[in-house]
Design an enzyme around this catalytic site. Structure first.
Site, PDB file in Angstrom:
ATOM      1  N   HIS A   1       1.306  -0.336 -13.299  1.00 54.26           N
ATOM      2  CA  HIS A   1       1.991  -1.699 -13.558  1.00 54.26           C
ATOM      3  C   HIS A   1       3.672  -1.269 -13.855  1.00 54.26           C
ATOM      4  CE1 HIS A   1       2.448  -5.532 -15.043  1.00 54.26           C
ATOM      5  NE2 HIS A   1       3.382  -5.359 -16.009  1.00 54.26           N
TER       6      HIS A   1
ATOM      7  N   GLY B   1       0.736  -1.182   0.056  1.00 54.73           N
ATOM      8  CA  GLY B   1      -0.074  -0.086   0.122  1.00 54.73           C
ATOM      9  C   GLY B   1       0.711   1.273   0.043  1.00 54.73           C
ATOM     10  N   SER B   2       1.860   1.376  -0.393  1.00 57.58           N
ATOM     11  CA  SER B   2       2.775   2.601  -0.331  1.00 57.58           C
ATOM     12  C   SER B   2       2.207   3.528  -1.486  1.00 57.58           C
ATOM     13  CB  SER B   2       4.140   2.163  -0.860  1.00 57.58           C
ATOM     14  OG  SER B   2       4.279   1.898  -2.364  1.00 57.58           O
ATOM     15  N   ASN B   3       1.725   2.840  -2.712  1.00 53.78           N
ATOM     16  CA  ASN B   3       1.125   3.915  -3.597  1.00 53.78           C
ATOM     17  C   ASN B   3      -0.269   4.420  -3.048  1.00 53.78           C
ATOM     18  OD1 ASN B   3       2.637   4.154  -6.158  1.00 53.78           O
ATOM     19  ND2 ASN B   3       2.617   1.925  -5.793  1.00 53.78           N
TER      20      ASN B   3
ATOM     21  N   ARG C   1      -5.567  -9.090  -7.986  1.00 48.73           N
ATOM     22  CA  ARG C   1      -6.811 -10.062  -8.417  1.00 48.73           C
ATOM     23  C   ARG C   1      -7.142  -9.863  -9.825  1.00 48.73           C
ATOM     24  NH1 ARG C   1      -8.661 -14.005  -5.675  1.00 48.73           N
ATOM     25  NH2 ARG C   1     -10.724 -13.953  -6.547  1.00 48.73           N
TER      26      ARG C   1
HETATM   27  C1  GRF Z   1       3.540  -1.662  -7.548  1.00 55.32           C
HETATM   28  O1  GRF Z   1       4.780  -1.927  -7.945  1.00 55.32           O
HETATM   29  C2  GRF Z   1       2.591  -1.644  -8.777  1.00 55.32           C
HETATM   30  O2  GRF Z   1       3.125  -1.281  -9.778  1.00 55.32           O
HETATM   31  C3  GRF Z   1       2.202  -3.164  -8.649  1.00 55.32           C
HETATM   32  O3  GRF Z   1       2.160  -3.625  -7.211  1.00 55.32           O
HETATM   33  C4  GRF Z   1       2.910  -2.687  -6.546  1.00 55.32           C
HETATM   34  C5  GRF Z   1       2.103  -2.139  -5.474  1.00 55.32           C
HETATM   35  O4  GRF Z   1       3.103  -1.551  -4.424  1.00 55.32           O
HETATM   36  N1  GRF Z   1       1.153  -3.380  -9.405  1.00 55.32           N
HETATM   37  P1  GRF Z   1       2.464  -0.911  -3.040  1.00 55.32           P
HETATM   38  O5  GRF Z   1       1.451  -1.938  -2.583  1.00 55.32           O
HETATM   39  O6  GRF Z   1       1.542   0.257  -3.626  1.00 55.32           O
HETATM   40  O7  GRF Z   1       3.370  -0.465  -2.239  1.00 55.32           O
END
Ligand code: GRF
Length: 193
Positions: A108, A11-13, A92
């Site tokens: 991605h 969940g860093s994003n 998923r």
């Molecule tokens: C990211 O590298 C994204 O591109 C991929 O999964 C990873 C998720 O990272 N689909 P986070 O959970 O947001 O840290």
């Protein structure tokens, strides 16, 4: 404007999007980030909680089938009338039950159309290429195949390890995803569907 973020793990994003958009004004409109996960143990739940945001958990292991999961997910998403749905580390594969009804963007960790699917970051790193990258695309029925919205290159330098490359990819994601979402929200405000 509600921004639904679907996630499955770290969940860093998600956290980055919370910092950029939650209770912030974009195009003169207040934004809310609504996290939704299929994984009750996802560390992203704690990350969101640290910002005072409760995640919605739809445990795929507690639904009878993939179709039942996707149907419930569609209901949850639609009930919040989101301006945008973002898949950020959502692990998923979504069926047409979801993709035909919900317009979403996916993040991605490769330069699509190269390295679709799982372990994209590792496959990109070991490919022998001198660049990898990050892509944001619209979600359609095929995995990692929808129209590309934006992408950036990340150099694979001789001294890089998988760890250092991973860090560079995440840093690129944390720059690109908010930029793309901001642009999309501005476009939506200017040209409502
Ligand atoms: C990211 O590298 C994204 O591109 C991929 O999964 C990873 C998720 O990272 N689909 P986070 O959970 O947001 O840290």
């Amino acid at each position: 404007m509600n921004i639904i973020v679907l996630f499955s793990g770290n969940g860093s994003n998600l956290e980055n999007l919370i910092c950029h958009f939650h209770n912030k004004t974009v195009a003169k409109t207040l934004c809310k980030v609504i996290p939704v996960t299929n994984n009750p143990k996802a560390p992203g739940i704690q990350r969101a909680a640290a910002h005072g945001i409760e995640s919605i958990v739809l445990d795929h292991k507690k639904t009878d089938s993939k179709e039942a999961f996707d149907t419930k997910l569609v209901k949850i998403v639609q009930s919040h009338e989101p301006s945008l749905v973002v898949l950020a580390g959502f692990m998923r594969i979504l069926s047409p039950i979801f993709t035909d009804r919900i317009k979403a963007v996916n993040l991605h960790p490769s330069l699509l159309p190269l390295f679709k699917g799982t372990h994209a970051l590792e496959r990109s790193f070991t490919s022998g290429m001198k660049v990898g990258g990050v892509t944001i695309h619209w979600v359609n029925q095929e995995v990692d195949s929808g129209t590309i919205i934006d992408q950036v290159c990340v150099n694979i330098d001789p001294h890089d390890t998988i760890e250092s490359f991973t860090q560079k990819i995440h840093a690129a994601e944390h720059q690109l995803l908010p930029k793309v979402i901001r642009n999309l929200l501005h476009q939506m405000q200017a040209n409502p569907a």
